[in-house]
Design a protein around this motif. Structure first.
Motif, mmCIF file in Angstrom:
data_model
loop_
_atom_site.group_PDB
_atom_site.id
_atom_site.type_symbol
_atom_site.label_atom_id
_atom_site.label_comp_id
_atom_site.label_asym_id
_atom_site.label_seq_id
_atom_site.Cartn_x
_atom_site.Cartn_y
_atom_site.Cartn_z
ATOM 1 N N ALA A 1 6.082 -5.882 -2.243
ATOM 2 C CA ALA A 1 5.508 -6.721 -0.984
ATOM 3 C C ALA A 1 5.629 -8.145 -1.319
ATOM 4 O O ALA A 1 6.071 -8.788 -0.162
ATOM 5 C CB ALA A 1 4.199 -6.441 -0.885
ATOM 6 N N SER A 2 5.650 -8.600 -2.528
ATOM 7 C CA SER A 2 5.791 -10.020 -2.687
ATOM 8 C C SER A 2 7.052 -10.519 -2.269
ATOM 9 O O SER A 2 7.221 -11.603 -1.822
ATOM 10 C CB SER A 2 5.280 -10.551 -4.236
ATOM 11 O OG SER A 2 6.375 -9.993 -5.112
ATOM 12 N N VAL A 3 8.052 -9.604 -2.540
ATOM 13 C CA VAL A 3 9.608 -10.005 -2.058
ATOM 14 C C VAL A 3 9.409 -10.161 -0.813
ATOM 15 O O VAL A 3 10.141 -11.369 -0.129
ATOM 16 C CB VAL A 3 10.553 -9.072 -2.776
ATOM 17 C CG1 VAL A 3 11.898 -9.398 -2.169
ATOM 18 C CG2 VAL A 3 10.404 -8.898 -4.074
ATOM 19 N N TYR A 4 9.211 -9.557 0.102
ATOM 20 C CA TYR A 4 9.298 -9.584 1.641
ATOM 21 C C TYR A 4 8.381 -10.747 1.853
ATOM 22 O O TYR A 4 8.862 -11.440 2.935
ATOM 23 C CB TYR A 4 8.353 -8.403 2.290
ATOM 24 C CG TYR A 4 9.542 -7.049 2.050
ATOM 25 C CD1 TYR A 4 10.778 -7.278 2.443
ATOM 26 C CD2 TYR A 4 9.048 -6.103 1.447
ATOM 27 C CE1 TYR A 4 11.492 -6.095 2.409
ATOM 28 C CE2 TYR A 4 9.841 -4.903 1.353
ATOM 29 C CZ TYR A 4 11.024 -4.902 1.567
ATOM 30 O OH TYR A 4 11.826 -3.704 1.583
ATOM 31 N N ARG B 1 0.590 -1.275 -0.082
ATOM 32 C CA ARG B 1 0.126 0.003 0.000
ATOM 33 C C ARG B 1 0.962 1.271 0.075
ATOM 34 O O ARG B 1 0.448 2.403 0.385
ATOM 35 C CB ARG B 1 -0.939 0.061 1.075
ATOM 36 C CG ARG B 1 -1.960 -1.197 1.247
ATOM 37 C CD ARG B 1 -2.827 -1.329 2.231
ATOM 38 N NE ARG B 1 -2.247 -1.626 3.433
ATOM 39 C CZ ARG B 1 -2.286 -2.874 3.842
ATOM 40 N NH1 ARG B 1 -2.526 -3.997 2.933
ATOM 41 N NH2 ARG B 1 -1.691 -2.989 4.939
ATOM 42 N N ARG B 2 2.088 1.084 -0.394
ATOM 43 C CA ARG B 2 2.925 2.370 -0.576
ATOM 44 C C ARG B 2 2.194 3.248 -1.370
ATOM 45 O O ARG B 2 1.814 2.833 -2.356
ATOM 46 C CB ARG B 2 4.422 1.703 -1.012
ATOM 47 C CG ARG B 2 5.290 1.326 -0.095
ATOM 48 C CD ARG B 2 6.721 1.175 -0.305
ATOM 49 N NE ARG B 2 7.399 2.489 -0.781
ATOM 50 C CZ ARG B 2 8.546 2.568 -1.301
ATOM 51 N NH1 ARG B 2 9.192 1.464 -1.887
ATOM 52 N NH2 ARG B 2 9.078 3.827 -1.593
ATOM 53 N N ARG B 3 2.624 4.693 -1.274
ATOM 54 C CA ARG B 3 2.252 5.376 -2.152
ATOM 55 C C ARG B 3 2.937 5.145 -3.766
ATOM 56 O O ARG B 3 4.236 5.055 -3.746
ATOM 57 C CB ARG B 3 2.694 6.919 -1.843
ATOM 58 C CG ARG B 3 2.303 7.853 -2.970
ATOM 59 C CD ARG B 3 2.585 9.518 -2.429
ATOM 60 N NE ARG B 3 2.758 10.242 -3.438
ATOM 61 C CZ ARG B 3 2.678 11.599 -3.457
ATOM 62 N NH1 ARG B 3 3.074 12.162 -2.045
ATOM 63 N NH2 ARG B 3 2.844 12.594 -4.401
ATOM 64 N N ASN B 4 2.549 5.201 -4.728
ATOM 65 C CA ASN B 4 2.948 4.790 -6.112
ATOM 66 C C ASN B 4 3.143 5.824 -7.002
ATOM 67 O O ASN B 4 4.039 5.789 -7.804
ATOM 68 C CB ASN B 4 2.081 3.467 -6.476
ATOM 69 C CG ASN B 4 2.816 2.916 -7.799
ATOM 70 O OD1 ASN B 4 4.064 2.804 -7.840
ATOM 71 N ND2 ASN B 4 2.014 2.602 -8.805
#
Length: 297
Positions: free
Chosen positions: A213-216, A154-157
């Motif tokens: 996020a998928s990496v984390y 949900r980071r600002r993109n």
């Protein structure tokens, strides 16, 4: 290495591998292969590279899903990042390498050095995301991974400009720990024109939040220790500040993810513990890190 100037932007494509990489110096000199951390890109190394002694050929890679490399649907399988990097090392016929990896990039580097030891001289692992071995026991399945549940998704993109991103980040932890010129490189090269991505105005993150996020979310899925155990190359580990407790470690990315006993898991490793620097040590003190890369500690 200031005389090297701006790098040459290159593309490597083979099968499913589609990577952007940047090249400095003379290919006839010894090569340093630089692999960035999650959510970053190859140009985050610019100030470290500028501080290296002359006489090196540098290859800094945008890992899959990052920077200007191709964007798959998911990055939770860290073995695919290693596959891409191994394809590039073989495809470019790189040898006598000094491998430098930061965070997740160090994990990926360990995987490929295990598979291609004949192509490496030594490794420098900068606060590697290699945790206590018990973390990797009984991992979730790939089907159970949901990057949308990770707050990073949900980071600002969207951003009006790199300068706007810099202004928003410069006083925010942990970016306020970084040298400002490194943060500007992160913003300048970490955005892509929005019209290239989704038809919008302004800029979007070169590593989309869902992919980051998928990496984390995938950090437990590839056990690094079978690779660690096969490496006999000289390894130098730079380890950053430790969290005071597990809760702080999870909440603050500035703390080290490296298992303190990792150095003893390698056949030929040494470690330098640097508690005055955070996990983002190449961004805090690129000149110091360049010195460690060149000397091997």
């Amino acid at each position: 290495m200031n005389e090297a100037g701006q790098p040459i932007e290159q593309r490597f494509q083979r099968g499913d591998t589609d990577l952007c990489y940047f090249e400095w110096g003379n290919p006839g000199d010894q090569t340093i292969l630089m692999v960035h951390a999650t959510g970053f890109h190859a140009r985050c190394w610019d100030k470290t590279i500028a501080a290296l002694p002359t006489g090196y050929h540098i290859v800094a890679v945008d890992q899959r899903g990052h920077g200007r490399s191709a964007k798959p649907d998911n990055l939770s399988d860290w073995s695919l990042a290693a596959r891409d990097l191994a394809a590039l090392v073989n495809g470019l016929d790189l040898n006598n390498l000094i491998g430098v990896g930061h965070s997740m990039g160090a994990h990926v580097l360990v995987q490929i050095a295990s598979a291609l030891p004949e192509r490496f001289e030594r490794l420098v692992l900068i606060d590697p995301t290699i945790a206590d071995p018990k973390i990797y026991k009984n991992p979730p399945g790939f089907a159970d991974i949901d990057p949308g549940q990770n707050p990073v998704s949900r980071r600002r993109n969207h951003w009006d400009s790199p300068q706007a991103m810099f202004t928003a980040f410069k006083d925010r932890h942990p970016f306020n720990l970084w040298q400002t010129d490194v943060l500007m490189d992160y913003c300048r090269y970490g955005l892509l024109p929005a019209h290239d991505a989704d038809g919008g105005e302004g800029f979007v993150l070169a590593c989309p939040p869902y992919l980051e996020a998928s990496v984390y979310e995938g950090f437990r899925l590839v056990d690094p220790y079978p690779f660690v155990e096969r490496i006999s190359l000289p390894v130098a580990i730079l380890r950053a500040q430790m969290a005071e407790d597990d809760v702080t470690a999870v909440r603050d990315f500035a703390n080290s993810p490296t298992w303190p006993d990792l150095v003893n898991s390698f056949a030929n490793a040494k470690e330098l513990y640097i508690p005055e620097l955070s996990h983002f040590m190449p961004m805090q003190d690129p000149e110091r890190i360049a010195g460690y890369i060149a000397s091997g500690l």
